[in-house]
Design an enzyme around this catalytic site. Structure first.
Site, PDB file in Angstrom:
ATOM      1  N   ASP A 150       0.820  -1.202   0.000  1.00  0.00           N
ATOM      2  CA  ASP A 150       0.000   0.000   0.000  1.00  0.00           C
ATOM      3  C   ASP A 150       0.861   1.261   0.000  1.00  0.00           C
ATOM      4  OD1 ASP A 150      -2.443   1.292  -0.024  1.00  0.00           O
ATOM      5  OD2 ASP A 150      -2.523   1.467   2.148  1.00  0.00           O
ATOM      6  N   HIS A 202       2.639   3.447  -8.943  1.00  0.00           N
ATOM      7  CA  HIS A 202       2.408   2.020  -9.177  1.00  0.00           C
ATOM      8  C   HIS A 202       3.571   1.395  -9.954  1.00  0.00           C
ATOM      9  CE1 HIS A 202      -1.500   2.098  -7.392  1.00  0.00           C
ATOM     10  NE2 HIS A 202      -1.994   2.942  -8.277  1.00  0.00           N
ATOM     11  N   SER A 254      -7.108  -5.666  -5.478  1.00  0.00           N
ATOM     12  CA  SER A 254      -8.203  -6.276  -4.728  1.00  0.00           C
ATOM     13  C   SER A 254      -9.510  -6.217  -5.516  1.00  0.00           C
ATOM     14  CB  SER A 254      -8.390  -5.566  -3.382  1.00  0.00           C
ATOM     15  OG  SER A 254      -9.037  -4.320  -3.573  1.00  0.00           O
ATOM     16  N   THR A 255     -10.481  -6.975  -5.070  1.00  0.00           N
ATOM     17  CA  THR A 255     -11.799  -6.942  -5.705  1.00  0.00           C
ATOM     18  C   THR A 255     -12.438  -5.561  -5.554  1.00  0.00           C
ATOM     19  OG1 THR A 255     -12.679  -7.885  -3.641  1.00  0.00           O
ATOM     20  CG2 THR A 255     -12.293  -9.408  -5.469  1.00  0.00           C
ATOM     21  N   GLU A 256     -11.999  -4.795  -4.557  1.00  0.00           N
ATOM     22  CA  GLU A 256     -12.533  -3.448  -4.348  1.00  0.00           C
ATOM     23  C   GLU A 256     -11.833  -2.401  -5.199  1.00  0.00           C
ATOM     24  OE1 GLU A 256     -13.770  -6.145  -1.593  1.00  0.00           O
ATOM     25  OE2 GLU A 256     -11.683  -5.488  -1.638  1.00  0.00           O
ATOM     26  N   ARG A 266     -11.771   2.256  -8.454  1.00  0.00           N
ATOM     27  CA  ARG A 266     -10.894   3.361  -8.833  1.00  0.00           C
ATOM     28  C   ARG A 266     -11.211   3.825 -10.259  1.00  0.00           C
ATOM     29  NH1 ARG A 266      -4.992   1.785  -6.156  1.00  0.00           N
ATOM     30  NH2 ARG A 266      -5.808   1.364  -4.055  1.00  0.00           N
ATOM     31  N   LEU A 275      12.142 -19.842  -4.490  1.00  0.00           N
ATOM     32  CA  LEU A 275      11.139 -18.972  -3.873  1.00  0.00           C
ATOM     33  C   LEU A 275       9.798 -19.214  -4.532  1.00  0.00           C
ATOM     34  CD1 LEU A 275      10.386 -16.563  -1.970  1.00  0.00           C
ATOM     35  CD2 LEU A 275      10.842 -15.062  -3.932  1.00  0.00           C
ATOM     36  N   ARG A 325       1.787  -4.914   6.476  1.00  0.00           N
ATOM     37  CA  ARG A 325       0.975  -3.882   5.820  1.00  0.00           C
ATOM     38  C   ARG A 325       1.779  -2.581   5.811  1.00  0.00           C
ATOM     39  NH1 ARG A 325      -4.629  -2.425   4.658  1.00  0.00           N
ATOM     40  NH2 ARG A 325      -4.386  -0.479   3.527  1.00  0.00           N
ATOM     41  N   GLU A 378       1.239 -13.574  12.414  1.00  0.00           N
ATOM     42  CA  GLU A 378       1.708 -12.388  13.114  1.00  0.00           C
ATOM     43  C   GLU A 378       1.582 -11.205  12.159  1.00  0.00           C
ATOM     44  OE1 GLU A 378       2.910 -12.359  16.344  1.00  0.00           O
ATOM     45  OE2 GLU A 378       2.296 -14.473  16.438  1.00  0.00           O
TER      46      GLU A 378
END
Length: 225
Positions: A2, A19, A47-49, A53, A113, A170, A189
């Protein structure tokens, strides 16, 4: 991941510049993970939200995803990185879906990875899709109702072949989880950092991992002396 848009607007630049810089940061973090002992990394890209935008920003983000796949496919394969995607692909452009499937196949042998990108992903949406899948299995007689357990339900999630996360980070100073892996992160965590994603370095990741290593994880139990 974010803070891309705020990083750019604070400098007087269009949000898409942030971005693009965020995509470059992914490359640095991916390269740092193996040396930090990280074998599984999931990044929340769209995200689905995020469809709420502006059309310009959404189209720009999709173009950035496509360019990332084109540019990174060979490098990821050579460096032993396996790339997978989670989320509902049905709303994505068919060309992008084909590119996603192609890089998944190209990097499938990678073992250094495991990189997972969440695109058009939402935790509640994922759980609802899994519930529909379980309901169909029960209705068709392939699964007995009493056989629906946490484990059998998890097998219908996008992450069925991935381990649950140990640590969720985050960035950007927000202290909410924003619908990210709610089922899988039940005992993860959490770390919340003020750093905007384009400024998040491998050094900061290393410091967070070091703090995580000192945490006592009981998973609901009691640690006895």
């Amino acid at each position: 991941m974010d803070g891309n848009g705020r990083w750019a607007t604070s400098r007087g630049w269009p949000r898409l510049v942030g971005h693009r810089r965020g995509a470059e940061r992914v490359r640095e973090i991916v390269r740092a993970c193996p040396d930090l002992g990280i074998r599984w990394l999931t990044v929340y890209a769209f995200s689905t939200e995020n469809w709420k935008r502006s059309t310009e920003e959404v189209l720009g983000l999709m173009a950035i995803f496509a360019r990332y796949i084109e540019r990174e496919a060979d490098r990821l394969a050579v460096e032993g990185v396996r790339l997978r995607f989670i989320g509902d692909r049905s709303r994505l452009d068919p060309k992008l879906q084909a590119m996603m499937a192609g890089i998944e196949a190209r990097t499938a042998p990678g073992t250094r990875l495991n990189l997972t990108v969440a695109i058009n992903y939402g935790g509640r949406d994922e759980i609802a899709r899994a519930a529909r899948s379980v309901a169909r299995a029960v209705a068709e007689g392939r699964l007995a109702p009493e056989a629906v357990t946490e484990a059998s339900f998890a097998a219908h999630l996008d992450t069925a072949d991935l381990p649950d996360p140990d640590l969720v980070i985050r960035t950007s100073g927000e202290t909410r989880t924003s619908n990210f892996l709610p089922w899988q992160a039940a005992y993860a965590e959490y770390e919340f950092t003020q750093t905007l994603w384009p400024d998040f370095t491998a050094a900061e990741l290393g410091a967070i991992v070091a703090r995580f290593g000192n945490r006592e994880r009981r998973f609901g139990g009691v640690v006895r002396a």
